[in-house]
Design a protein around this motif. Structure first.
Motif, PDB file in Angstrom:
ATOM      1  N   UNK A   4       0.803  -1.214   0.000  1.00 38.59           N
ATOM      2  CA  UNK A   4       0.000   0.000   0.000  1.00 38.59           C
ATOM      3  C   UNK A   4       0.843   1.274   0.000  1.00 38.59           C
ATOM      4  N   UNK A   5       1.893   1.306   0.806  1.00 40.29           N
ATOM      5  CA  UNK A   5       2.737   2.510   0.858  1.00 40.29           C
ATOM      6  C   UNK A   5       3.334   2.801  -0.503  1.00 40.29           C
ATOM      7  N   UNK A   6       3.846   1.770  -1.174  1.00 40.71           N
ATOM      8  CA  UNK A   6       4.444   1.954  -2.501  1.00 40.71           C
ATOM      9  C   UNK A   6       3.391   2.327  -3.530  1.00 40.71           C
ATOM     10  N   UNK A   7       2.199   1.743  -3.403  1.00 43.69           N
ATOM     11  CA  UNK A   7       1.127   2.042  -4.353  1.00 43.69           C
ATOM     12  C   UNK A   7       0.697   3.501  -4.247  1.00 43.69           C
ATOM     13  N   UNK A   8       0.510   3.992  -3.022  1.00 44.45           N
ATOM     14  CA  UNK A   8       0.075   5.381  -2.841  1.00 44.45           C
ATOM     15  C   UNK A   8       1.143   6.356  -3.333  1.00 44.45           C
ATOM     16  N   UNK A   9       2.394   6.036  -3.048  1.00 47.42           N
ATOM     17  CA  UNK A   9       3.467   6.921  -3.485  1.00 47.42           C
ATOM     18  C   UNK A   9       3.538   6.967  -5.013  1.00 47.42           C
ATOM     19  N   UNK A  10       3.400   5.809  -5.663  1.00 48.37           N
ATOM     20  CA  UNK A  10       3.464   5.749  -7.122  1.00 48.37           C
ATOM     21  C   UNK A  10       2.295   6.496  -7.753  1.00 48.37           C
ATOM     22  N   UNK A  11       1.103   6.341  -7.194  1.00 53.17           N
ATOM     23  CA  UNK A  11      -0.073   7.033  -7.728  1.00 53.17           C
ATOM     24  C   UNK A  11       0.051   8.540  -7.532  1.00 53.17           C
ATOM     25  N   UNK A  12       0.535   8.964  -6.381  1.00 48.52           N
ATOM     26  CA  UNK A  12       0.722  10.402  -6.134  1.00 48.52           C
ATOM     27  C   UNK A  12       1.678  10.997  -7.163  1.00 48.52           C
TER      28      UNK A  12
ATOM     29  N   UNK B 189      -7.110  10.379 -16.884  1.00 45.05           N
ATOM     30  CA  UNK B 189      -7.982   9.209 -16.837  1.00 45.05           C
ATOM     31  C   UNK B 189      -7.353   8.126 -15.979  1.00 45.05           C
ATOM     32  N   UNK B 190      -8.207   7.283 -15.417  1.00 50.31           N
ATOM     33  CA  UNK B 190      -7.753   6.243 -14.495  1.00 50.31           C
ATOM     34  C   UNK B 190      -6.728   5.324 -15.144  1.00 50.31           C
ATOM     35  N   UNK B 191      -6.986   4.893 -16.362  1.00 51.59           N
ATOM     36  CA  UNK B 191      -6.064   3.963 -17.023  1.00 51.59           C
ATOM     37  C   UNK B 191      -4.682   4.575 -17.202  1.00 51.59           C
ATOM     38  N   UNK B 192      -4.655   5.879 -17.527  1.00 47.49           N
ATOM     39  CA  UNK B 192      -3.366   6.553 -17.710  1.00 47.49           C
ATOM     40  C   UNK B 192      -2.631   6.669 -16.380  1.00 47.49           C
ATOM     41  N   UNK B 193      -3.370   6.927 -15.310  1.00 50.24           N
ATOM     42  CA  UNK B 193      -2.747   7.037 -13.988  1.00 50.24           C
ATOM     43  C   UNK B 193      -2.148   5.697 -13.566  1.00 50.24           C
ATOM     44  N   UNK B 194      -2.871   4.616 -13.820  1.00 49.98           N
ATOM     45  CA  UNK B 194      -2.369   3.284 -13.450  1.00 49.98           C
ATOM     46  C   UNK B 194      -1.098   2.958 -14.235  1.00 49.98           C
ATOM     47  N   UNK B 195      -1.105   3.261 -15.549  1.00 50.07           N
ATOM     48  CA  UNK B 195       0.097   2.993 -16.352  1.00 50.07           C
ATOM     49  C   UNK B 195       1.281   3.800 -15.840  1.00 50.07           C
ATOM     50  N   UNK B 196       1.032   5.088 -15.546  1.00 49.74           N
ATOM     51  CA  UNK B 196       2.124   5.952 -15.070  1.00 49.74           C
ATOM     52  C   UNK B 196       2.629   5.483 -13.705  1.00 49.74           C
TER      53      UNK B 196
ATOM     54  N   UNK C  43       6.336   4.341 -12.467  1.00 47.24           N
ATOM     55  CA  UNK C  43       7.028   4.831 -11.274  1.00 47.24           C
ATOM     56  C   UNK C  43       7.582   3.667 -10.456  1.00 47.24           C
ATOM     57  N   UNK C  44       6.813   2.600 -10.330  1.00 51.52           N
ATOM     58  CA  UNK C  44       7.241   1.435  -9.564  1.00 51.52           C
ATOM     59  C   UNK C  44       8.415   0.730 -10.212  1.00 51.52           C
ATOM     60  N   UNK C  45       8.499   0.847 -11.549  1.00 46.53           N
ATOM     61  CA  UNK C  45       9.572   0.179 -12.272  1.00 46.53           C
ATOM     62  C   UNK C  45      10.871   0.943 -12.317  1.00 46.53           C
TER      63      UNK C  45
END
Length: 205
Positions: free
Chosen positions: A172-180, A191-198, A202-204
């Motif tokens: 969760x911590x990594x997910x929130x940081x990547x989404x932010x 759009x949601x799909x673009x945010x998830x891809x971005x 970030x995670x990579x």
């Protein structure tokens, strides 16, 4: 007055971070929740800043990842007895949307979970925030003796993107940081799909 900083995150401490903007290092005080969602040192970071000046301490900068968090901070500071340390502590345990829900429920105990906030101050915070707007969240007033039911909040793009990453096994911590970070790059209207891809990008890194 400084309203926003964008630069390289040079250092992260227990209660502050150092952001290098064109060779100038700015020390920014942050809550634990904000510090935990910052990118790794060496990466670019953007923080929304509240500037404060005192004759004793000079200039102080307080940083947040969203405008709503900064607005909540300044709203809390307007309450008698709430200083910067207490305001940061409240936002550590109750992000703006959750704080609005706690105020609407008159949930003093939730506010009192913040470090250094006692029952009397929690009551004052709940009382004085009623009816005040805070970005997408509103501190709804409640008439004495009135029973209300809080409707579940409409899922935000941040929450949906984080949930998608959690479903992929991301912590969760990594997910929130990547989404932010993804929202900082793409903007809050993405759009949601673009945010998830971005966020996955970030995670990579």
């Amino acid at each position: 007055m400084i309203g926003r900083l964008r630069g390289v995150l040079a250092e992260v401490g227990e209660a502050e971070c150092l952001i290098d903007c064109a060779g100038v290092g700015y020390v920014v005080s942050c809550g634990a929740r904000t510090l935990g969602r910052l990118p790794a040192p060496g990466d670019e970071a953007t923080v929304h800043v509240h500037s404060q000046w005192s004759e004793d301490a000079g200039p102080r900068l307080y940083g947040f990842l969203t405008r709503d968090e900064r607005r909540a901070f300044t709203t809390l500071l307007a309450i008698q007895g709430v200083g910067p340390k207490a305001a940061l502590a409240v936002l550590d345990v109750l992000p703006p949307g959750e704080l609005a829900s706690a105020v609407a429920r008159e949930d003093k105990a939730a506010v009192a979970r913040a470090n250094g906030v006692g029952p009397k101050l929690a009551l004052r915070i709940v009382t004085e925030l009623k009816g005040k707007a805070l970005g997408d969240a509103t501190f709804a007033p409640v008439a004495p003796g009135m029973h209300i039911e809080i409707a579940p909040p409409v899922p935000s793009i941040t929450g949906e993107a984080v949930s998608a990453l959690l479903g992929l096994g991301v912590a969760e911590v990594n997910a929130r940081r990547a989404v932010d970070q993804a929202l900082i790059r793409l903007g809050e209207e993405a759009e949601l799909s673009a945010v998830i891809r971005a966020a996955l990008q970030e995670l990579g890194r």
